[in-house]
Design a protein around this motif. Structure first.
Motif, short mmCIF file in Angstrom:
data_model
loop_
_atom_site.label_atom_id
_atom_site.label_comp_id
_atom_site.label_asym_id
_atom_site.label_seq_id
_atom_site.Cartn_x
_atom_site.Cartn_y
_atom_site.Cartn_z
N SER A 26 0.78 -1.49 0.42
CA SER A 26 -0.07 -0.20 0.03
C SER A 26 0.98 1.29 -0.29
CB SER A 26 -0.35 -0.11 0.91
OG SER A 26 -1.36 -0.86 1.13
N TYR A 27 0.17 2.53 -0.96
CA TYR A 27 1.26 3.57 -0.42
C TYR A 27 2.15 3.66 -1.64
CZ TYR A 27 -2.88 4.23 3.02
OH TYR A 27 -4.00 4.75 3.47
N ALA A 28 2.62 2.60 -2.50
CA ALA A 28 4.13 2.77 -2.78
C ALA A 28 4.13 3.84 -4.16
CB ALA A 28 3.66 1.09 -4.40
N ARG A 29 5.19 4.34 -3.97
CA ARG A 29 5.28 5.64 -4.29
C ARG A 29 5.47 5.92 -6.01
NH1 ARG A 29 5.75 9.41 -5.76
NH2 ARG A 29 6.83 10.82 -5.73
N VAL A 30 4.82 4.89 -6.38
CA VAL A 30 4.77 5.31 -8.15
C VAL A 30 3.42 5.29 -8.80
CG1 VAL A 30 5.02 3.00 -7.54
CG2 VAL A 30 5.67 4.25 -9.76
N SER A 31 3.58 5.90 -10.19
CA SER A 31 2.13 6.06 -10.20
C SER A 31 1.73 4.30 -10.96
CB SER A 31 1.47 7.53 -11.46
OG SER A 31 2.64 6.96 -12.36
N VAL A 32 0.50 4.86 -10.94
CA VAL A 32 -0.57 3.51 -11.31
C VAL A 32 -0.16 3.36 -13.00
CG1 VAL A 32 -3.06 2.39 -11.95
CG2 VAL A 32 -2.50 3.59 -9.94
N THR A 33 -0.12 4.46 -13.31
CA THR A 33 0.22 4.31 -14.89
C THR A 33 1.50 3.36 -15.44
OG1 THR A 33 -1.05 6.00 -15.24
CG2 THR A 33 0.13 5.24 -17.17
N LYS A 34 2.61 3.90 -14.11
CA LYS A 34 3.69 3.26 -14.57
C LYS A 34 3.86 1.89 -13.25
CE LYS A 34 5.97 7.56 -14.56
NZ LYS A 34 6.81 8.59 -14.13
N ALA A 35 3.46 1.42 -12.92
CA ALA A 35 2.88 0.13 -12.27
C ALA A 35 2.53 -0.89 -13.47
CB ALA A 35 3.08 0.48 -11.00
N CYS A 36 2.04 -0.41 -14.01
CA CYS A 36 0.57 -0.97 -14.80
C CYS A 36 1.46 -1.00 -15.83
CB CYS A 36 -0.35 -0.69 -15.08
SG CYS A 36 -1.89 -0.18 -14.61
N TYR A 60 11.26 1.64 -12.05
CA TYR A 60 11.72 2.08 -10.83
C TYR A 60 10.55 0.50 -10.26
CZ TYR A 60 10.65 3.44 -6.24
OH TYR A 60 10.55 3.26 -4.23
N ALA A 61 9.31 0.83 -9.88
CA ALA A 61 8.26 0.16 -10.58
C ALA A 61 8.57 -1.40 -10.27
CB ALA A 61 6.80 0.34 -11.25
N GLY A 97 -3.71 5.06 -5.19
CA GLY A 97 -3.89 5.46 -3.48
C GLY A 97 -3.88 7.05 -3.46
N PRO A 98 -3.34 7.94 -2.31
CA PRO A 98 -3.43 9.29 -2.28
C PRO A 98 -2.98 9.72 -2.92
CG PRO A 98 -2.93 7.92 -0.16
CD PRO A 98 -3.71 6.34 -0.89
N SER A 119 0.01 4.07 -5.20
CA SER A 119 -0.70 3.75 -5.72
C SER A 119 -0.70 2.26 -4.56
CB SER A 119 -0.36 2.97 -6.64
OG SER A 119 0.76 2.52 -7.28
N HIS A 120 -1.53 1.35 -4.74
CA HIS A 120 -2.04 0.05 -3.82
C HIS A 120 -1.61 -0.87 -5.06
CE1 HIS A 120 -2.99 2.42 -1.02
NE2 HIS A 120 -4.40 3.08 -1.70
N ILE A 121 -0.30 -2.18 -4.80
CA ILE A 121 -0.34 -2.95 -6.06
C ILE A 121 -0.42 -4.41 -5.15
CG2 ILE A 121 1.34 -4.21 -7.14
CD1 ILE A 121 2.73 -1.30 -7.08
N THR A 122 -1.38 -5.78 -5.70
CA THR A 122 -2.18 -6.49 -5.31
C THR A 122 -1.24 -7.34 -6.56
OG1 THR A 122 -3.45 -5.23 -4.42
CG2 THR A 122 -3.12 -8.00 -4.23
#
Length: 128
Positions: A26-36, A60-61, A97-98, A119-122
């Protein structure tokens, strides 16, 4: 016990719960787009292949997701008693995430807003 008691409701909820091993950050400092971008590369792959992809990815993600995948594998081995060789990445997704809002000073007393997204990554594993 009365019908609709809290303990009965909780028991019914837990019966419907997903039993597959998973891990979440939770609260990973990476945007959802970059993580996806990284998550799309490992979805559906077996664990060893996915760890190899993440180890040699420059983003980074991929560092964050590499640790997360290792955690999910450890959960599968220790909590569910599954073998590492039979596991694959069944689901992986990132939810928004926030956003931390910061300002950047500009000319003539103005301020530009900087949005630091989280972002919250699962990652959910399953057996083949």
């Amino acid at each position: 016990m009365a019908k609709g008691h809290r303990s009965q409701d909780k028991r019914q909820r837990n019966e419907n719960k997903d039993q597959r091993p998973s891990a979440k950050v939770s609260y990973a400092r990476v945007s959802v787009t970059k993580a996806c971008f990284v998550l799309d590369a490992i979805r559906g792959k077996d664990v060893e292949t996915a760890l190899g992809i993440l180890a040699y990815n420059n983003r980074y993600a991929s560092q964050v997701i590499y640790k997360l995948l290792q955690s999910a594998v450890a959960n599968a081995e220790n909590n569910n008693g599954l073998k590492r060789e039979g596991l694959y990445v069944a689901e992986c997704y990132a939810n928004k995430g926030p956003t931390m809002k910061r300002i950047h000073p500009r000319a003539q007393g103005r301020a530009y807003r900087i949005e630091k997204r989280t972002s919250h990554i699962t990652v959910v594993l399953d057996e083949r």
